[in-house]
Design an enzyme around this catalytic site. Sequence first.
Site, short mmCIF file in Angstrom:
data_model
loop_
_atom_site.label_atom_id
_atom_site.label_comp_id
_atom_site.label_asym_id
_atom_site.label_seq_id
_atom_site.Cartn_x
_atom_site.Cartn_y
_atom_site.Cartn_z
CE LYS A 60 -4.45 -1.67 0.91
NZ LYS A 60 -5.79 -1.56 1.43
CE LYS A 77 -14.38 -2.49 -0.92
NZ LYS A 77 -13.15 -2.45 -0.15
CE LYS A 91 -7.66 -7.62 -3.39
NZ LYS A 91 -8.59 -7.50 -2.34
#
Length: 336
Positions: free
Chosen positions: A116, A201, A198
């Site tokens: 991240k 969202k 993957k």
Amino acid sequence: MAEEKKKILYSGMQATGDLTIGNYLGALRNWMTLNEEYECFFGVMDLHSLTVRQNPAEFRQRARNLFALYVAAGLDPEKNCIYFQSHVSTHAQLSWILSCYTYMGELNRMTQFKDKSSKHADNINAGLYTYPVLMASDILLFQADVVPVGKDQLQHLEITRDIAQRFNGIYGDVFTIPEPYTGKIGARVMSLQDPTKKMSKSDENTNASVYLMDDADTIRRKFKRAVTDSDAEVRYDVVNKPGVSNLIDIYSATCGKDIKDVEKEFEGRGYGDFKMAVGDAVANMLTPMQERYEEIRKDKEYLDRVIRANDEKAFYFSNKTLRKVKKKVGLTEEIR
Ligand code: AQP
């Protein structure tokens, strides 16, 4: 005969973007039946979402929409406790206490922090770093026995267990040590534009994800444009044909068909037909949920009532643990 006490299960989703079919097929859909076996707590993890900068007005809406979607997808708010993490102050309090029982060396090893921080290089904040402590608090506050976790969250569950064991080692049995949920796990859905990563969202490429609120035409168009390969054979082979294999997984999870049967159904029919069928199947799966969602979202009184009741339940339950923890570490009792 006294009813056997159900084990406790904890899970949640962040309000970092509109939910995708990855979130649905991989998690939300399976939550529906868990309350038969477990006492379930599902959070709208809005405090976690703050580790990434959010537009306040959009974020507020999105978090409420996420709650409404939980209900629209079929989670019964009377049988499950579904609530907003930020409405229940025990999370932030336990998180602080547990951060004093977590070592920097442990947090330094978290691979999600590394991922991240490379994704958000302009905002590597301390919250991103201490995220696993807040997650540990979410789970431990509810004395969860099991937590459904994907591979990418397994490390966070391990640190949760380590923190809990350390705390219990000093103060006695305060926390239940959570286990990963080993029941039926949903499908892992990959990006339609890059099937090696993957579906997410928060992906900036909106063609990479199918959102639960996408209309039928948009869904069909996204599947039509999904990245595949050039050999036109509907065959499951994740290494050599990741795009088609992802579509097979999605179709199989949506229709409840075996992969082998899907291959047989589309033998000799080419990708055009197959992509159309996947688009239709996904659109048909989502339409009833979208209709329920519109109804729920319009009924402000109902939503407010359910939110209030569930927030209260979550506070009541989690505060029992927090009070115990405060006492154990020697904080003075509040006088009311
Ligand atoms: N592509 C996926 N396939 C299967 N399951 C998935 N989940 C997420 N993406 C897929 C599951 O959905 C839940 C959501 O967890 P989260 O909101 O805490 O965040 P996440 O796992 O990081 O999900 P996203 O959609 O990828 O969010 P962003 O973009 O914010 O990082 C989890 O149970 C997860 O396993």
